[in-house]
Design a protein around this motif. Sequence first.
Motif, PDB file in Angstrom:
ATOM      1  N   LYS A  75     108.550  81.026   7.445  1.00  8.84           N
ATOM      2  CA  LYS A  75     109.336  80.561   8.785  1.00  8.84           C
ATOM      3  C   LYS A  75     108.314  79.867   9.919  1.00  8.84           C
ATOM      4  N   SER A  76     108.692  78.741  10.669  1.00  6.50           N
ATOM      5  CA  SER A  76     107.908  78.132  11.544  1.00  6.50           C
ATOM      6  C   SER A  76     107.628  78.916  12.660  1.00  6.50           C
ATOM      7  N   LYS A  77     106.534  78.817  13.451  1.00 10.38           N
ATOM      8  CA  LYS A  77     106.270  79.443  14.681  1.00 10.38           C
ATOM      9  C   LYS A  77     106.975  79.044  15.746  1.00 10.38           C
ATOM     10  N   GLU A  78     107.718  77.890  15.464  1.00 14.60           N
ATOM     11  CA  GLU A  78     108.121  77.175  16.692  1.00 14.60           C
ATOM     12  C   GLU A  78     109.416  78.261  17.664  1.00 14.60           C
ATOM     13  N   THR A 127     113.319  53.123  17.361  1.00  9.14           N
ATOM     14  CA  THR A 127     112.532  54.164  17.910  1.00  9.14           C
ATOM     15  C   THR A 127     112.178  55.308  16.795  1.00  9.14           C
ATOM     16  N   ASP A 128     111.196  56.354  17.430  1.00  8.04           N
ATOM     17  CA  ASP A 128     110.830  57.425  16.509  1.00  8.04           C
ATOM     18  C   ASP A 128     112.287  58.274  16.425  1.00  8.04           C
ATOM     19  N   GLU A 129     112.882  58.257  17.485  1.00  8.08           N
ATOM     20  CA  GLU A 129     114.182  59.295  17.477  1.00  8.08           C
ATOM     21  C   GLU A 129     115.396  58.503  16.585  1.00  8.08           C
ATOM     22  N   ASP A 130     115.301  57.275  16.545  1.00 11.63           N
ATOM     23  CA  ASP A 130     116.106  56.501  15.397  1.00 11.63           C
ATOM     24  C   ASP A 130     115.771  56.737  14.066  1.00 11.63           C
ATOM     25  N   VAL A 131     114.344  56.740  13.690  1.00 13.01           N
ATOM     26  CA  VAL A 131     113.908  56.869  12.505  1.00 13.01           C
ATOM     27  C   VAL A 131     114.137  58.354  11.961  1.00 13.01           C
ATOM     28  N   ARG A 141     119.226  74.912  15.115  1.00 18.31           N
ATOM     29  CA  ARG A 141     118.470  75.548  16.078  1.00 18.31           C
ATOM     30  C   ARG A 141     117.437  74.717  16.871  1.00 18.31           C
ATOM     31  N   ILE A 142     116.647  74.007  16.359  1.00 16.85           N
ATOM     32  CA  ILE A 142     115.704  72.980  16.913  1.00 16.85           C
ATOM     33  C   ILE A 142     116.149  72.483  18.098  1.00 16.85           C
ATOM     34  N   VAL A 143     117.543  71.586  17.517  1.00 11.76           N
ATOM     35  CA  VAL A 143     117.927  70.628  18.551  1.00 11.76           C
ATOM     36  C   VAL A 143     118.836  71.439  19.597  1.00 11.76           C
ATOM     37  N   GLY A 144     119.179  72.410  19.483  1.00 19.10           N
ATOM     38  CA  GLY A 144     120.085  73.453  20.264  1.00 19.10           C
ATOM     39  C   GLY A 144     121.549  73.384  20.041  1.00 19.10           C
ATOM     40  N   VAL A 145     122.119  73.462  18.801  1.00 19.10           N
ATOM     41  CA  VAL A 145     123.413  73.355  18.385  1.00 19.10           C
ATOM     42  C   VAL A 145     123.826  74.795  18.320  1.00 19.10           C
ATOM     43  N   ASP A 146     125.019  75.099  18.890  1.00 17.94           N
ATOM     44  CA  ASP A 146     125.546  76.364  18.922  1.00 17.94           C
ATOM     45  C   ASP A 146     126.423  76.694  17.792  1.00 17.94           C
ATOM     46  N   THR A 147     125.652  77.148  16.715  1.00 13.20           N
ATOM     47  CA  THR A 147     126.643  77.161  15.127  1.00 13.20           C
ATOM     48  C   THR A 147     127.401  78.251  15.274  1.00 13.20           C
ATOM     49  N   ALA A 163     109.145  65.876  16.335  1.00  8.32           N
ATOM     50  CA  ALA A 163     108.097  66.481  15.664  1.00  8.32           C
ATOM     51  C   ALA A 163     108.536  67.684  14.635  1.00  8.32           C
ATOM     52  N   ALA A 164     109.405  68.575  15.461  1.00 10.44           N
ATOM     53  CA  ALA A 164     109.783  69.841  14.724  1.00 10.44           C
ATOM     54  C   ALA A 164     110.812  69.509  13.806  1.00 10.44           C
ATOM     55  N   VAL A 165     111.545  68.692  13.740  1.00  7.90           N
ATOM     56  CA  VAL A 165     112.542  68.088  12.906  1.00  7.90           C
ATOM     57  C   VAL A 165     111.689  67.694  11.632  1.00  7.90           C
ATOM     58  N   TYR A 166     110.854  66.743  11.904  1.00  6.34           N
ATOM     59  CA  TYR A 166     110.237  66.311  10.956  1.00  6.34           C
ATOM     60  C   TYR A 166     109.566  67.077  10.004  1.00  6.34           C
ATOM     61  N   ARG A 167     109.060  68.395  10.713  1.00  6.25           N
ATOM     62  CA  ARG A 167     108.434  69.330   9.640  1.00  6.25           C
ATOM     63  C   ARG A 167     109.513  70.140   8.893  1.00  6.25           C
ATOM     64  N   ALA A 168     110.492  70.474   9.576  1.00  8.86           N
ATOM     65  CA  ALA A 168     111.721  71.126   8.786  1.00  8.86           C
ATOM     66  C   ALA A 168     112.043  70.189   7.643  1.00  8.86           C
ATOM     67  N   MET A 169     112.184  68.847   7.819  1.00  9.22           N
ATOM     68  CA  MET A 169     112.583  67.519   6.764  1.00  9.22           C
ATOM     69  C   MET A 169     111.520  67.654   5.692  1.00  9.22           C
ATOM     70  N   ALA A 170     110.161  67.767   5.892  1.00 10.55           N
ATOM     71  CA  ALA A 170     109.396  67.618   4.820  1.00 10.55           C
ATOM     72  C   ALA A 170     109.307  68.893   3.893  1.00 10.55           C
ATOM     73  N   ALA A 171     109.684  70.074   4.553  1.00  9.14           N
ATOM     74  CA  ALA A 171     110.037  71.088   3.613  1.00  9.14           C
ATOM     75  C   ALA A 171     111.134  70.946   2.815  1.00  9.14           C
ATOM     76  N   ARG A 172     112.212  70.416   3.432  1.00 12.33           N
ATOM     77  CA  ARG A 172     113.398  70.021   2.851  1.00 12.33           C
ATOM     78  C   ARG A 172     113.292  69.112   1.715  1.00 12.33           C
ATOM     79  N   LEU A 173     112.666  68.095   1.983  1.00 12.99           N
ATOM     80  CA  LEU A 173     112.218  66.941   0.972  1.00 12.99           C
ATOM     81  C   LEU A 173     111.346  67.463  -0.177  1.00 12.99           C
ATOM     82  N   ALA A 174     110.425  68.359  -0.126  1.00 10.77           N
ATOM     83  CA  ALA A 174     109.395  68.839  -1.019  1.00 10.77           C
ATOM     84  C   ALA A 174     110.299  69.877  -1.984  1.00 10.77           C
TER      85      ALA A 174
END
Length: 567
Positions: free
Chosen positions: A564-567, A480-484, A529-535, A431-442
């Motif tokens: 910025k998201s409130k996440e 699955t939703d994760e695959d999509v 950051r959402i998925v927890g990657v140590d950049t 869900a959080a990734v989709y929100r970030a991706m929607a902004a990117r797509l726009a």
Amino acid sequence: MSIDLTHPHFGMIPIEYIVADPNQPRKTFDEDALAELSESIKQSGILQPILTRPVAGSDTDVEIVAGERRYRAAKLAGLTEVPAIVREISDAEVAIMQLVENHQRADVAPIEEAEKMRKAMDDYGFSIEDLCEKMGVKRRWAYSRLQLLQLAPEARAALTEGKVNASTALLVARIPVPALQEKAMSEILANNGRDGTMSHRAAQELLAARYMLDLDEAPFDPADAKLVKGCGSCQECPKRAGNQPDVFTDVDANTCTDPDCFETKKQTHFKIILTKAEKKKIPIFSDWKEMQEQFPYGTTVSGSDRLWGLQRLVNHSEMSSKSIHEALSISQLPKPAAYLVEHDGEPVPKYLKIDIQNALEKAGIARTEEQQAEHLAELEKAAADETDGSRAPGPAIPKTRIEETIAAAYDKYHQAVFSAIRDQLQPAHTAAVYRAMAARLAVAASTGGFYIEISNDVGETYDVDLAQHAEVESMLEQATDEDVCRLYIEGLLEPGRVHSSEIRDGEFVPDEDDSDMVSLYAALYKVARIVGVDTSELQREAFRDIETKPTKALAPDAAWPFPKSKE
């Protein structure tokens, strides 16, 4: 009543003596409008006399030249006589008079008007210029009206029944193949399942995309008159828009309006390529996975691939965005290592990457290894001279080797972040990734010309060919939703290549005018950051072998155009 109607006359004439003209161009009359006119006649009478002419062989009958609506309304009103003028008028004069009268009326049927115009030209020898002068219309309008006569029966019926207007019907009438006309009209009427008929603008866009083909982009030679027997050269073909300028006033001259003929020539051209390839023993593949068994990923390139993937370009900033086919002429291209047949039958030549590199070096577009070593030595010497002050004042030196090295490290870093995101994505993140991706797509869509592209290395992780829509749809039905979500990530977040010109003071700074690139890297870090990657750890690893490291981490969120998201 005794009236001699064989000579010119003006006065009241019994309505029973008046007959309609069988050649009257107008065949349809609005019943409601006639009823209104009839009521007006009952109250005020006929204010303008009906124009008639004697009927040959009759002492009493006269034929209507102009005023049939008034005549019909008078009969509805119950009148027994009407004011009329009887005049000797030739058939040619009648044709023009009726055209002028009907043209001046707003409710004349376009097809009926076009039929009368054509009849006047065929029967009485009027030219298009004569009609324009008599009717007071422009040449472009007259040609457009006459073009409606080219409508196939079903398309003509749609216009006659009022399902489409004349301007939309004209778009269809310009398609030279009747079957394609009917197909196009059915798509316009269906309107993609929406209510109502497709708008003129939407129909124009539809026909331009599917039925108007750019000959400049044709894979075959449009000037080849022998490619398909009986078809001739596209340059002289009447179905080329430029050969009918009065019909295709708003279409580029080098446009083919016959998709069937275009497709026949295209497929014939493809067959010729494959036949020649077989004779030269060049491998032909219909499946890219099968091809990679013989030519592993990264060893071949296509003509549409950009030069940034090649090495030692002389003018990187100018040439890197060009495709191989744009940079090298046909005579400069090496022999294809293989052909990959696409879903539309096109055999795409695949060149060995090393052969293309050699061709670029031979053409002077890229340096050889020896030339590159000399070039870098000159840059380092110039940089050293500038540092110790020994370099004489002069024009600014080119990019230094350290900037190119840092750019390569950033490429490694971004790819590592991208791979980590794909690996660490969990169902809870979607869900959080989709929100970030929607902004990117726009942002990406707003830049214009944006499209999703899945690279070959990403595509290898799937069991289906991502270029085949049907296969992808079938896969998504079971996904699955994760695959999509992962597929969205791979289509929208794959990082591009960092150029040395984007390295400033040792760090990567994307051009702030390039909103698409800014949004790409901002979304990449946000999703990380959402998925927890140590950049930070990935960045340290990418820059481990570089002495001059970035002094601070890139913070693309500062340029992110959304709150910025409130996440």
